[in-house]
Design an enzyme around this catalytic site. Sequence first.
Site, PDB file in Angstrom:
ATOM      1  N   GLU A  11      16.623   4.586  -3.306  1.00 13.73           N
ATOM      2  CA  GLU A  11      15.354   4.166  -2.703  1.00 13.73           C
ATOM      3  C   GLU A  11      15.320   2.657  -2.523  1.00 13.73           C
ATOM      4  OE1 GLU A  11      12.209   5.291  -5.320  1.00 13.73           O
ATOM      5  OE2 GLU A  11      12.696   3.796  -6.815  1.00 13.73           O
ATOM      6  N   ASP A  44       7.939  -3.491  -6.866  1.00 13.16           N
ATOM      7  CA  ASP A  44       8.362  -3.283  -5.476  1.00 13.16           C
ATOM      8  C   ASP A  44       7.890  -4.433  -4.579  1.00 13.16           C
ATOM      9  OD1 ASP A  44       9.046  -0.738  -6.542  1.00 13.16           O
ATOM     10  OD2 ASP A  44       7.041  -0.011  -6.043  1.00 13.16           O
TER      11      ASP A  44
END
Length: 475
Positions: A239, A44
């Site tokens: 997401e 991420d």
Amino acid sequence: MTELREPAAGPTGGGPGATAPVIPPTAAPDAPDTTSWGGRHAHDPTVARDDDGVYWCFSTDARYDGPVRAGVQVRRSTDLVTWELTGWALPGVPPAAAAWASAEGLWAPEVVRSPDGGWRMYYSASSFGSRRSAIGLATAPHPAGPWTDAGLVVSSRHHEPPEGTGHPNAIDAAVVDDDDAQWLVYGSFFGGIHALPLDPVTGLVAERAAASAAPGALTDHPGVLLARRSPAVDNGAVEGAFVLPRPGGGWALLVSYDSLASSYHVRAAVADAVTGPYRDRTGRLMTDTDAAPWSVGVPVLSGHRHDGGPGVLAPGHGSVLTEDLPDGGRRQTFVHHVRDADAPARHRLQVRRLVWTHDGWPLVSPQPWAGAARETDDEDAWPSDPAVLDGRWESWEPGADPTHVRTTTTGVLEPRDEVRSHGRGRFGWRAPDGAEVSAVVHPGWDAVRGRATLVLTALDATGRVVLATRVDEGA
């Protein structure tokens, strides 16, 4: 990052008012030996560039071969290719985040400039499978730190609303500047992706800053819904959202779909306003929960394996780094993580060039970024002659089957009618089935063959995307 399964270390202190210096890898007793990490263990990721041109990568507390040290991993690079882990931004999970979310690590940081010239980091705190989560804020004078925790910005409570509705999971922050306004785009899995207005001065949610309410409190107004999937599909997995302006006006949304350990992949949509509505190439809304699971959104990147190269599994949770270059040009790169298809637990940082078609759709290169010495940023030097489309290309379609690692095929591109050059590497043509195609061709670097070549990204009117690398000597 929503449901990372790697083990994590417990909270180790910090909190509002505490000064948190960048911690060298060997400074803390629980710090592992990171000398060989490079871009490994980065999950991420987001990248910021300081005023000296140095790149700083911030990523989730994750590791695939041992215990995790909490506090947001920090890496440094001078070329976006070679990375050195310099430490952690914070000494652990800040107390407010740990108390609310029982988080053992911090996820999915977003780092942006603040109006005073300093830096803000929005971090996420949660635990596997829970929506009792929070997004916190830390500040620093420089990406290298020292970082000071400033408490929580927004939080969410774990509940089981019907049909996946309700407050979004308060993780995965992305900050969007829109003229004099600023937005927090956030959410993951449960409840979808939302946008809340921020106060640019404080960095807090605007309604709470104006009302002098406690920052980070639960809100009955989660913001405007941008994207949501049916909960019947992997718990509604959407997401890692990122919103950026389109050339010529409007906005683009990049999000990750599906399981982060296997079928993770990236899709795009566009809108006239930051708050949407976002639609894909065929006009379908990103909030359409009745559509087939993988029919909404333009698939721009998925798992793949180039001939002779390593398998890339589950690419996603990307952010976009936009740089103004000394010659007046601009470079945009898509910063994301991938997993090793032959060892799915192993994840690492990857960077690709992001380009725009002549009609304003974001696409990414089929090849990783190879550094300024091997790439060509001057778009005036990108090809304009349709003859570059001839030759042999190694290609794959990220949307053909995003649940599996796609193998490439080599051959000529599909037949083309009425090829039009829009200059600066942009082309358009009509495919055999009548669909209009928009494509970008630019110089790149073949990571498998180790040589300069041309790469292509193409999108047709049905939402089909092709990524290709020219493999004959004519490139």
